[in-house]
Design a protein around this motif. Structure first.
Motif, PDB file in Angstrom:
ATOM      1  N   ASP A 205       0.817  -1.181   0.040  1.00 61.01           N
ATOM      2  CA  ASP A 205      -0.018   0.269  -0.115  1.00 61.01           C
ATOM      3  C   ASP A 205       0.815   1.220   0.102  1.00 61.01           C
ATOM      4  O   ASP A 205       1.897   1.228   0.671  1.00 61.01           O
TER       5      ASP A 205
ATOM      6  N   ARG B 205       0.672   3.805   1.644  1.00 64.24           N
ATOM      7  CA  ARG B 205       0.888   4.224   3.056  1.00 64.24           C
ATOM      8  C   ARG B 205       1.762   3.692   3.783  1.00 64.24           C
ATOM      9  O   ARG B 205       2.463   3.970   4.677  1.00 64.24           O
ATOM     10  N   GLN B 206       2.030   2.374   3.255  1.00 63.85           N
ATOM     11  CA  GLN B 206       3.054   1.413   4.041  1.00 63.85           C
ATOM     12  C   GLN B 206       4.574   1.685   3.626  1.00 63.85           C
ATOM     13  O   GLN B 206       5.280   1.145   2.909  1.00 63.85           O
TER      14      GLN B 206
ATOM     15  N   TYR C 119       1.304   4.725   8.121  1.00 68.42           N
ATOM     16  CA  TYR C 119       0.428   3.355   8.202  1.00 68.42           C
ATOM     17  C   TYR C 119      -0.842   3.655   7.502  1.00 68.42           C
ATOM     18  O   TYR C 119      -1.179   5.044   7.218  1.00 68.42           O
ATOM     19  N   ARG C 120      -1.596   2.764   7.159  1.00 72.21           N
ATOM     20  CA  ARG C 120      -3.124   2.979   6.644  1.00 72.21           C
ATOM     21  C   ARG C 120      -3.847   3.674   7.616  1.00 72.21           C
ATOM     22  O   ARG C 120      -3.478   3.281   8.982  1.00 72.21           O
TER      23      ARG C 120
ATOM     24  N   ASP D 268     -10.203   3.962   5.909  1.00 68.23           N
ATOM     25  CA  ASP D 268      -9.726   2.504   5.168  1.00 68.23           C
ATOM     26  C   ASP D 268      -9.359   1.468   6.203  1.00 68.23           C
ATOM     27  O   ASP D 268      -9.221   0.312   5.773  1.00 68.23           O
TER      28      ASP D 268
ATOM     29  N   GLN E 166      -4.113  -0.989  11.708  1.00 72.66           N
ATOM     30  CA  GLN E 166      -2.882   0.194  11.703  1.00 72.66           C
ATOM     31  C   GLN E 166      -1.862  -0.591  12.722  1.00 72.66           C
ATOM     32  O   GLN E 166      -0.818  -0.396  12.446  1.00 72.66           O
TER      33      GLN E 166
ATOM     34  N   ASP F 204       0.070  -2.777  10.830  1.00 76.67           N
ATOM     35  CA  ASP F 204       0.839  -2.080   9.989  1.00 76.67           C
ATOM     36  C   ASP F 204       2.329  -1.737  10.801  1.00 76.67           C
ATOM     37  O   ASP F 204       3.470  -1.796  10.238  1.00 76.67           O
TER      38      ASP F 204
END
Length: 316
Positions: free
Chosen positions: A74, A76-77, A131-132, A136, A142, A145
């Motif tokens: 992702d 965000r990762q 992190y996400r 979502d 989270q 993550d």
């Protein structure tokens, strides 16, 4: 190489980011003190982007920044890795930003700036994690993550001149809740493929006991994050997930706010029969200052350094 001190954005986007930052600061100035002392102010601060004179400008000479290192698929990762000029088996601080589980960024100046200047000069590697986020990803996702980022950072540590066995977690606000949740259960770390950490520094979380937080008067952001299911509250509550074998905790709390210090002391009491060391450090600072002033010279930073030195393996 030389430290990275500028953004990669084109000039028009940098100007837009600056305007957004100035708007956020104006909104902060209009907030009443009762709001400004808590997580609402933090949410606005976390939205303000880092300026060119922000987090990266204070790096010691020779320090380097590896941006957007992936730990998942992702967007965000991603994590930023701040490397001291010299590294050989270095310890690592893994930072997790706040922002109400919905906002924030790994490059936020109040998270990274003073901490990078202080700990990079000591030869410590800093890893700042995205992190996400909501809507979502709920806080349990989270936390996974964060655990995944930890596992990936430990796997790559040797290539940075760091030691996978010398990691400490540190998070502020929502990020403080996430690092506390991740570190509360050694089994959860193993399930994520992560090695044990030396310790965890929790910076002013109002959600160490999610059940209590949701049962008392609270800000709407907690409802958005944790919903209405008491079973979920317990599943994502560090107070309820703490297990024997967890590494030591330092829980910093703003004494200007009732809930964080109250829950910090309750968390310490929960750790006693489990054999988990929990040190509580109240500070006469606001919620935002707990984050922004760590790394600046003074008794507060010295106390956090003292906790780190007390962890077997942090100092060689």
């Amino acid at each position: 190489g030389a430290p990275v001190m500028t953004c990669d954005l084109p000039l028009p986007l940098r100007r837009l980011a600056l305007c957004r930052a100035m708007l956020a600061l104006c909104l902060l100035a209009l907030l009443p003190p009762s709001v400004g002392a808590g997580p609402w102010r933090d949410r606005l601060q976390q939205r303000a982007p880092v300026s060119e004179g922000g987090a990266w400008a204070d790096l010691p000479p020779g320090a380097r920044l590896l941006r957007d290192v992936p730990y998942g698929s992702d967007p965000r990762q991603r994590m930023d890795v701040y490397l001291p000029a010299q590294t050989q088996g270095a310890p690592v601080l893994l930072l997790v930003h706040g922002g109400g589980w919905r906002h924030g960024d790994k490059a936020h100046g109040r998270l990274v700036g003073p901490k990078a200047g202080h700990w990079l000069a000591q030869g410590v590697v800093l890893v700042s994690v995205n992190y996400r986020m909501l809507p979502d990803a709920l806080p349990d996702t989270q936390a996974r993550d964060v655990a995944q980022a930890l596992a990936q950072a430990q796997q790559q540590a040797a290539s940075w001149g760091a030691d996978a066995r010398r990691f400490v977690l540190m998070g502020h606000s929502a990020g403080a809740h996430l690092v506390a949740l991740v570190a509360a259960s050694p089994e959860g770390l193993r399930a994520a493929g992560a090695q044990p950490v030396l310790g965890t520094v929790v910076l002013d979380s109002g959600a160490m006991d999610v059940v209590q937080t949701l049962q008392e008067r609270h800000a709407p952001l907690f409802d958005a994050a944790f919903g209405a299911d008491p079973a979920f509250w317990r599943a994502v509550s560090p107070q309820h997930q703490l297990r024997a074998g967890a590494a030591p905790f330092l829980v910093v709390c703003a004494s200007q706010r009732r809930t964080p210090c109250q829950q910090a002391h309750a968390f310490a009491r929960q750790g006693e029969p489990l054999g988990v060391r929990v040190q509580v450090l109240p500070q006469p600072l606001s919620h935002g200052e707990i984050n922004a002033q760590l790394g600046q010279a003074g008794d507060y930073t010295a106390a956090v350094d003292g906790f780190l030195r007390s962890l077997p393996g942090w100092v060689r």
